[in-house]
Enzyme design. Structure first.
Site, PDB file in Angstrom:
ATOM      1  CG  ASP A  57       5.505   2.921   7.224  1.00  0.00           C
ATOM      2  OD1 ASP A  57       6.225   2.138   6.566  1.00  0.00           O
ATOM      3  OD2 ASP A  57       4.480   3.452   6.755  1.00  0.00           O
ATOM      4  CE  LYS A  86       5.701   4.227   3.426  1.00  0.00           C
ATOM      5  NZ  LYS A  86       4.829   3.089   3.178  1.00  0.00           N
ATOM      6  N   GLY A 117      -2.696  14.096  -0.712  1.00  0.00           N
ATOM      7  CA  GLY A 117      -2.038  12.808  -0.590  1.00  0.00           C
ATOM      8  C   GLY A 117      -2.999  11.712  -0.207  1.00  0.00           C
ATOM      9  CG  ASP A 159       1.865   7.849   7.597  1.00  0.00           C
ATOM     10  OD1 ASP A 159       1.266   7.464   8.620  1.00  0.00           O
ATOM     11  OD2 ASP A 159       1.624   7.391   6.469  1.00  0.00           O
TER      12      ASP A 159
END
Length: 180
Positions: free
Chosen positions: A142, A144, A28, A164
């Protein structure tokens, strides 16, 4: 992640970091770094390594500080922050639980919306992970679909894992305005 997106990854497959981590493959890429599957030869387990991109060489410690606070099945377990030497210079590397799967974003992009029962299961797991983070004073910052990994638990059931914590803040820091 597509191979062309990862072609700029700074660590080649087969390289070693800190005489400990063997890079298996790039899995990633985000705005501040790359994620690799690696073998931690010291403890003999698969791990994910998040390496800061060259322009963010020392930007992972606040993420580790926040993420290490949270312990929950639906939150990616962070092991440690390591400072390693690479051809690009010293960089922070975050070792964490390896989730064998794909992001919720990738799944939806490929297959369209999740079936209702799966969507409910994923939503419940995300809420459970966030609730634990909030109980422990961590605000993700964050959330999402690209930051939710979908894997399988030991029984083969769908497991949603929040990842993350790069923009996460500790509740105390958010209350006082401290940015890390």
């Amino acid at each position: 992640m597509h191979a062309d997106t990862l072609s700029a990854a700074p660590l080649p497959v087969g390289s070693r970091l800190a005489d400990r981590f063997l890079i298996v493959r790039a899995v990633g890429r985000g705005g501040m770094g790359f994620v690799y599957e690696a073998l931690d030869e010291k403890v003999r387990r698969r791990v994910a390594l998040k390496c800061a991109a060259p322009r963010h060489l020392h930007r992972l410690s606040p993420e580790a500080r926040a993420a290490r606070e949270v312990s929950h099945f639906n939150v990616c377990k962070v092991h440690d922050v390591h400072v390693v030497s690479t051809p690009a210079g010293e960089m922070d590397v975050l070792s964490m639980e390896f989730i064998d799967g794909e992001t919720l974003s990738a799944r939806v992009h490929r297959d369209g919306p999740l079936p209702p029962a799966s969507a409910r299961a994923v939503a419940r797991q995300i809420c459970a992970g966030l609730a634990q983070a909030h109980r422990q004073g961590v605000i993700h910052g964050d959330l999402k679909p690209a930051n939710i990994m979908l894997g399988r638990d030991a029984d083969g059931a769908l497991r949603a894992v929040i990842t993350d914590f790069g923009l996460a803040r500790l509740q105390h820091d958010a209350d006082t305005g401290d940015r890390g």
